[in-house]
Write an enzyme that holds these catalytic residues in place. Sequence first.
Site, PDB file in Angstrom:
ATOM      1  N   TYR A 127      18.046  14.396 -34.172  1.00  0.00           N
ATOM      2  CA  TYR A 127      18.463  13.004 -34.296  1.00  0.00           C
ATOM      3  C   TYR A 127      19.269  12.564 -33.071  1.00  0.00           C
ATOM      4  O   TYR A 127      20.454  12.868 -32.943  1.00  0.00           O
ATOM      5  CB  TYR A 127      19.290  12.794 -35.559  1.00  0.00           C
ATOM      6  CG  TYR A 127      18.619  13.222 -36.839  1.00  0.00           C
ATOM      7  CD1 TYR A 127      17.226  13.259 -36.956  1.00  0.00           C
ATOM      8  CD2 TYR A 127      19.371  13.600 -37.950  1.00  0.00           C
ATOM      9  CE1 TYR A 127      16.610  13.656 -38.125  1.00  0.00           C
ATOM     10  CE2 TYR A 127      18.764  13.991 -39.134  1.00  0.00           C
ATOM     11  CZ  TYR A 127      17.379  14.030 -39.211  1.00  0.00           C
ATOM     12  OH  TYR A 127      16.776  14.424 -40.372  1.00  0.00           O
TER      13      TYR A 127
ATOM     14  N   HIS B 145      13.760  22.986 -40.073  1.00  0.00           N
ATOM     15  CA  HIS B 145      13.388  21.590 -39.911  1.00  0.00           C
ATOM     16  C   HIS B 145      11.935  21.427 -39.455  1.00  0.00           C
ATOM     17  O   HIS B 145      11.569  21.824 -38.350  1.00  0.00           O
ATOM     18  CB  HIS B 145      14.315  20.932 -38.882  1.00  0.00           C
ATOM     19  CG  HIS B 145      14.328  19.436 -38.924  1.00  0.00           C
ATOM     20  ND1 HIS B 145      14.949  18.669 -37.952  1.00  0.00           N
ATOM     21  CD2 HIS B 145      13.810  18.562 -39.823  1.00  0.00           C
ATOM     22  CE1 HIS B 145      14.820  17.392 -38.259  1.00  0.00           C
ATOM     23  NE2 HIS B 145      14.115  17.307 -39.376  1.00  0.00           N
TER      24      HIS B 145
END
Length: 328
Positions: free
Chosen positions: A54, A138
Amino acid sequence: MSTIGRSGVQIGELAFGAAGIGNLYTEVSEEQAYEAVQAARRSGIRYFDTAPHYGLGLSERRLGAALHEHPRTAYTVSTKVGRLLEPTDAGGDDLAHGFAVPATHRRVWDFTADGVRRSLEASLERLGLDHVDVVYLHDPDDHAEQAFREGYPALEKLRSEGVVGAIGAGMNQTEMLTRFVRETDVDVVLCAGRYTLLDQRALIDLLPAAVERGVPVVIGGAFNSGLLADPRPGATYNYATAARELLDRAQRLKALAERHGTTLRAAALAFCSAHPAVASVLIGARSAAEVHDCAEQFTATVPAGFWQELSEADLLPAHAPVPAEEPS
């Protein structure tokens, strides 16, 4: 707050997803990011989720800075492993990956044991923490063999050493998450976008398996990256402009919600949290106003008639759990 399995880690029913303060789509100022996190705290949110992906680490840095003034025992933080950030002088921005930040680093997929540890160490430095509570593998979609053979055992070792409290996987699909639930000893899984008013694929495999195995599920993407928050032309679905058919469906849902005296946002959040396997729903917010709105919508009453009409109109599977009319 509920406890994740045997880990002792606690998460709340509503959680803060920090992709937005990593400049997802558009820039967010330092002050705006800080105020968003503080608004979450004031709204009773105690679980915060982030990732190196992010904003090339910007989300982790901002979240850590905003939480620094609070006692470490007063909040739960999760981050993710699988993408290492390596410096690059290529220049330009990171908008190709969805983030309005300078492309100072490049992402390198790495689910090896060494990669997992290096990723976690870098995350701790950016967060300014000595530990995180939950670590997820992830998006190992194209790296399943390495994730199961090397990445997951590395997380198990970190958990056994007490370096992390709980481990799991976070993905935008259900098939591999179901495999993690059935074949490993994960404490929790994070499923983004696959259990919403527009997409109930998690009902097929993941959620039944989670109930059977007693593995809590965190639901992300309750608004499908924007469409269920504000279904207007140009709205995004799964991080791309929504197709006309999906936009029309979301607008029907919005009109139905308003006819029953509620909002589409309230209905979207209530639907996600109603399933018995779901322990927490992540909201992605980039401002204090968005946080306050989500917190308000989460506690709003969604009339039983809305769910009944939704089912009768074939806009929701008949076997999908829906909430009681009165909020708990």
